[in-house]
Motif scaffolding. Structure first.
Motif, PDB file in Angstrom:
ATOM      1  N   ALA A  65       0.829  -1.215   0.000  1.00  0.00           N
ATOM      2  CA  ALA A  65       0.000   0.000   0.000  1.00  0.00           C
ATOM      3  C   ALA A  65       0.856   1.255   0.000  1.00  0.00           C
ATOM      4  CB  ALA A  65      -0.933  -0.023   1.213  1.00  0.00           C
ATOM      5  N   GLN A  66       1.933   1.250   0.748  1.00  0.00           N
ATOM      6  CA  GLN A  66       2.830   2.406   0.758  1.00  0.00           C
ATOM      7  C   GLN A  66       3.462   2.640  -0.614  1.00  0.00           C
ATOM      8  OE1 GLN A  66       5.674   1.876   3.878  1.00  0.00           O
ATOM      9  NE2 GLN A  66       4.158   2.129   5.536  1.00  0.00           N
ATOM     10  N   ILE A  67       3.834   1.570  -1.291  1.00  0.00           N
ATOM     11  CA  ILE A  67       4.442   1.710  -2.626  1.00  0.00           C
ATOM     12  C   ILE A  67       3.425   2.253  -3.619  1.00  0.00           C
ATOM     13  CG2 ILE A  67       5.480   0.437  -4.531  1.00  0.00           C
ATOM     14  CD1 ILE A  67       6.697  -1.441  -2.463  1.00  0.00           C
ATOM     15  N   GLN A 103       3.348   5.880  -5.735  1.00  0.00           N
ATOM     16  CA  GLN A 103       3.455   5.803  -7.199  1.00  0.00           C
ATOM     17  C   GLN A 103       2.051   5.639  -7.783  1.00  0.00           C
ATOM     18  OE1 GLN A 103       6.265   6.190  -8.881  1.00  0.00           O
ATOM     19  NE2 GLN A 103       7.607   6.226  -7.068  1.00  0.00           N
ATOM     20  N   PRO A 104       1.394   6.726  -8.150  1.00  0.00           N
ATOM     21  CA  PRO A 104       0.026   6.626  -8.707  1.00  0.00           C
ATOM     22  C   PRO A 104      -0.023   5.805  -9.987  1.00  0.00           C
ATOM     23  CG  PRO A 104       0.546   8.880  -8.055  1.00  0.00           C
ATOM     24  CD  PRO A 104       1.825   8.119  -7.971  1.00  0.00           C
ATOM     25  N   LEU A 105       1.002   5.896 -10.808  1.00  0.00           N
ATOM     26  CA  LEU A 105       1.014   5.126 -12.035  1.00  0.00           C
ATOM     27  C   LEU A 105       0.994   3.623 -11.760  1.00  0.00           C
ATOM     28  CD1 LEU A 105       1.124   5.222 -15.107  1.00  0.00           C
ATOM     29  CD2 LEU A 105       3.638   5.269 -14.949  1.00  0.00           C
ATOM     30  N   ALA A 106       1.655   3.184 -10.697  1.00  0.00           N
ATOM     31  CA  ALA A 106       1.643   1.771 -10.329  1.00  0.00           C
ATOM     32  C   ALA A 106       0.244   1.321  -9.953  1.00  0.00           C
ATOM     33  CB  ALA A 106       2.615   1.518  -9.176  1.00  0.00           C
TER      34      ALA A 106
END
Length: 290
Positions: A237-239, A243-246
């Motif tokens: 969740a933190q990642i 990174q919105p694109l992710a």
């Protein structure tokens, strides 16, 4: 009876010698034929009887302990050797390893648990003279020493140690028994505990204990799995938040997985920006409520 049989060759020899000397007169008195014995015939008969009564053969795995007029003169063999009739006496000793079962012993362990233990002892004679002279019956003596040592050693330990540390107890039993049989010329090669019989009530209690231990381990493993899964989800969740694109790629991958499966599901994709807009409005409303 055995003593008479041992003396029989000597009696026959004396009879032949007397017959060779007084045979003529005896036969004349009896009215029989006169028989003349030459010295060569007497010597030949003497040699045959001496060899028949003196020759002994001992196989490779045995030794003969010789007693001459009651005194031991040593051990002979293997192979062929001579004994002096009547004067020498021979006792055979087997040098092969003996496998002796120790009868089942009822033992109370250090923690007051009644068990039945049996074992097997492997030993062999290394000094035939001492095995015959120093002890009356080395087989019986070794058996009694093994039984008393098994009771004393197993009674000085707790049940858990008796069940889990057999190798240690085997070495301890071997050292103690070997130390006591060494003066007899007997070498203890190995001692092995064969079977340990527990009371039925104790078996059931141990089974319940083992089952509870397995359940405890299963619960701990499940809790650890959930903790690791939650930790991994928080890291993911933190990642995705950073990174919105992710997050968008994950959204598209989820759509592809749903569409690829056959069925009547109708999928209406929405732009991911709308989701972020709703999330912002929700946070605003929550802030106003506070």
């Amino acid at each position: 009876m055995k003593g008479i049989l041992d003396l029989l060759p000597f009696i026959i020899f004396i009879g032949i010698v007397l017959l060779s000397i007084f045979g003529g007169e005896v036969l004349k008195a009896l009215g029989g034929l006169v028989m003349d014995f030459s010295p060569l015939i007497v010597i030949a008969i003497f040699v045959v009887i001496f060899l028949a009564t003196s020759l002994r053969i001992v196989p490779e795995y045995e030794r003969a302990v010789i007693f001459r007029l009651g005194r031991v003169i040593g051990a002979k063999g293997p192979g062929l050797f001579l004994l002096v009739p009547i004067i020498d006496k021979m006792v055979r000793v087997d040098l092969r390893t003996v496998t002796m079962d120790v009868p089942t012993q009822d033992i109370i362990t250090k923690d007051n648990v009644s068990v039945s233990v049996d074992a097997v002892v492997y030993f062999r004679v290394v000094d035939p003279v001492r095995a015959i002279v120093e002890v009356e019956n080395y087989l019986y003596a070794t058996s009694q020493i093994a039984q008393t040592t098994l009771r004393s050693v197993c009674g000085a330990v707790e049940l858990d140690e008796l069940l889990s540390e057999r190798e240690k107890l085997n070495l301890q039993l071997q050292e103690i028994i070997d130390r006591q049989t060494e003066p007899w010329g007997v070498k203890v090669v190995a001692v092995e505990l064969k079977k340990i019989d527990l009371p039925e009530e104790l078996r059931r209690a141990m089974a319940r204990q083992a089952e509870a231990e397995r359940e405890r381990r299963a619960k701990i493993i499940t809790a650890e799995a959930e903790y690791q899964a939650a930790q991994k989800l928080a890291d993911a969740a933190q990642i995705l938040a950073s990174q919105p694109l992710a997050l968008q790629l994950r959204y598209l991958e989820t759509i592809q997985n749903v569409v690829s499966k056959p069925g009547n599901t109708v999928l209406i994709p929405l732009p991911i920006e709308m989701l972020s807009y709703f999330a912002k409005d929700g946070s605003k409303i929550q802030g106003q409520g506070q």
